[in-house]
Structure formats: structure tokens, C-alpha cells
Design an enzyme around this catalytic site. Structure first.
Site, mmCIF file in Angstrom:
data_model
loop_
_atom_site.group_PDB
_atom_site.id
_atom_site.type_symbol
_atom_site.label_atom_id
_atom_site.label_comp_id
_atom_site.label_asym_id
_atom_site.label_seq_id
_atom_site.Cartn_x
_atom_site.Cartn_y
_atom_site.Cartn_z
ATOM 1 N N HIS A 156 1.681 4.348 -2.768
ATOM 2 C CA HIS A 156 1.788 5.807 -2.730
ATOM 3 C C HIS A 156 2.759 6.103 -3.473
ATOM 4 O O HIS A 156 3.069 7.534 -4.253
ATOM 5 C CB HIS A 156 1.115 6.065 -2.041
ATOM 6 C CG HIS A 156 0.202 5.619 -0.920
ATOM 7 N ND1 HIS A 156 -1.275 6.067 -1.435
ATOM 8 C CD2 HIS A 156 -0.028 5.261 0.340
ATOM 9 C CE1 HIS A 156 -2.315 5.861 -0.706
ATOM 10 N NE2 HIS A 156 -1.346 5.256 -0.090
ATOM 11 N N HIS A 208 1.194 -1.006 -0.244
ATOM 12 C CA HIS A 208 -0.111 -0.358 0.288
ATOM 13 C C HIS A 208 0.952 1.656 -0.181
ATOM 14 O O HIS A 208 1.116 2.435 -1.285
ATOM 15 C CB HIS A 208 -1.196 0.229 1.533
ATOM 16 C CG HIS A 208 -1.854 0.588 1.361
ATOM 17 N ND1 HIS A 208 -3.535 1.205 1.614
ATOM 18 C CD2 HIS A 208 -1.879 2.451 1.352
ATOM 19 C CE1 HIS A 208 -3.710 1.791 1.187
ATOM 20 N NE2 HIS A 208 -3.199 2.888 1.246
ATOM 21 N N GLU A 209 2.013 1.082 1.438
ATOM 22 C CA GLU A 209 2.886 2.319 1.136
ATOM 23 C C GLU A 209 3.901 2.528 0.044
ATOM 24 O O GLU A 209 4.029 3.857 -0.663
ATOM 25 C CB GLU A 209 3.045 2.002 2.234
ATOM 26 C CG GLU A 209 2.767 2.141 3.655
ATOM 27 C CD GLU A 209 1.780 3.348 3.930
ATOM 28 O OE1 GLU A 209 2.186 4.631 3.198
ATOM 29 O OE2 GLU A 209 0.872 3.802 4.672
#
Length: 220
Positions: free
Chosen positions: A22, A18-19
Site C-alpha cells: 500500500h 501487504h502494508e
């Protein structure tokens, strides 16, 4: 214990993904500082807030079986090439959870009739990814749904929302846990998406029960 480890390790991986998502979209959009910050990696220790990015999501996972998103990596938005890229950076996180949920749903199609071992854990992990998508797309801070809308709001409104951000966040979780129809609406959306992906809910529920092994130890 096998299910607990599968879910815990899988969830940590999904938080990293997820990170990373980004950061990768930010890098493509012009913020090359994410490379120097070490965000283009799956090492959870490289993230800005290991407490918000890892410890709190894991705590929420153990407490309520909900996919709490991690704290976002620090993006220098002024480097990005426009508002569209700012929105794309925010949406990249939940998109990674959705892709992982789809991948797990495909893998689960090969589960044997009397599935045991890692299969219940993968089932529960798939549902967690979907819950993370639904929660993350809420259009309020600090969730990515708000991050996608924020670039298009006027500056004064963004400042007011930022000042109330902590109270808004707490309010979301208080309402989610204590207002029955909101909780029901949230999980209805999660299970609707699960049905859309044809998740085997017998495995999902089995995985949820096995994940909370401490309840069986305590006779609960």
C-alpha cells in the site's frame, strides 16, 4: 509446533508485505509522506495501528484459519495524482497476497512425496494468502475492494458508508461465520483459486490440522 511457527512467522511477514505494498504504491503515486511516517519498511511497529494490523489478524488466524487483512496504513490521498492512484493503492495490498500465494504454490511443487517439516505450514500459509485476497476484494468497508471503488463514488454516498462502516464490518463477519451459503461461497472461491494455482491440498489440510496443535493437546 513447527507448522504453527512457520505459519505465524509467514503470516506476520505477509501482513508487513501487504502494508508495505500500500505504502510503496502511494509513494509512487505522489504521497511522499509515507516515507517520513516510516511505512516503507517491513518493521510491523511502524504501522499506524499495530492492533488492527497485526494482533487482530493473528487472532482471527488462530480462531478460524482465515486470512484477515490488517488495518491499512494512513495515506494522505489528497497528495495522490488522481483517482486511479487511489484505487491502485488499495489494490496493491491484495495483489501482494496473490503474488505471495503464487510464489508459495511454485515452491510447494518441490515438496517431497512424504512431506513433513516446513512443508505443511507452507501449504496452509498459501491458502491463507488466497483467503486474504478473496476477503480483501469485498466491495465493502474496510476492505480494499471498497477502497478501490470509493474514489469513484459521489461524496454524499461515501459519507453515509463511512458512518455505517463499523456496522458493515461487523455484519460481514457475522454473516460470513453464521450464514452457511455465504461461508460456503467464500471458501468455494478460495479453493477454486487454490486449484487454479495447483496447490497440494493434502499438504494444505495437513498444515491446517498441525497449525491447530492445541486441539490435539486437548484431545479434540
Amino acid at each position: 509446533m513447527t507448522t504453527f511457527l512457520v505459519v505465524l512467522i509467514g503470516w506476520i511477514f505477509s501482513l508487513c508485505l501487504h502494508e508495505f505494498s500500500h505504502a510503496m504504491v502511494a509513494y509512487l503515486g505522489g504521497d511522499t509522506s509515507v516515507r517520513e511516517k516510516g511505512y516503507l519498511t517491513f518493521n510491523p511497529l511502524k504501522y499506524t495501528h499495530p492492533v488492527y494490523s497485526l494482533l487482530l489478524p493473528i487472532l482471527f488466524l488462530v480462531m478460524g484459519g482465515i486470512g484477515l487483512p490488517g488495518g491499512a496504513v494512513y495515506i494522505e490521498t489528497w497528495r495522490l495524482r488522481g483517482k486511479g492512484w487511489e484505487s491502485a493503492v488499495s489494490l496493491a495490498g491484495p495483489l501482494s497476497n496473490l503474488i505471495l500465494a503464487i510464489l508459495l504454490a511454485v515452491i510447494l511443487k518441490f515438496a517431497p512425496p512424504s512431506a513433513s517439516g516446513i512443508w505443511p505450514g507452507l501449504g496452509f500459509l498459501a491458502l491463507l494468502q488466497i483467503s486474504a485476497v478473496v476477503l480483501n476484494l469485498l466491495p465493502v468497508p474496510p476492505f480494499d475492494g471498497y477502497g478501490a471503488l470509493a474514489p469513484f463514488l459521489n461524496y454524499e454516498l461515501r459519507v453515509k458508508i463511512a458512518r455505517a462502516g463499523t456496522f458493515i464490518t461487523l455484519g460481514v463477519f457475522v454473516i460470513l461465520w453464521n450464514v452457511a451459503f455465504v461461508n460456503d461461497a467464500f471458501w468455494s472461491e478460495v479453493f477454486w483459486l487454490g486449484n487454479l494455482l495447483h496447490l497440494p491440498f493434502d499438504l494444505v489440510l495437513q498444515g491446517f490440522a498441525q497449525f491447530r496443535f492445541w486441539e490435539r493437546l486437548g484431545g479434540g
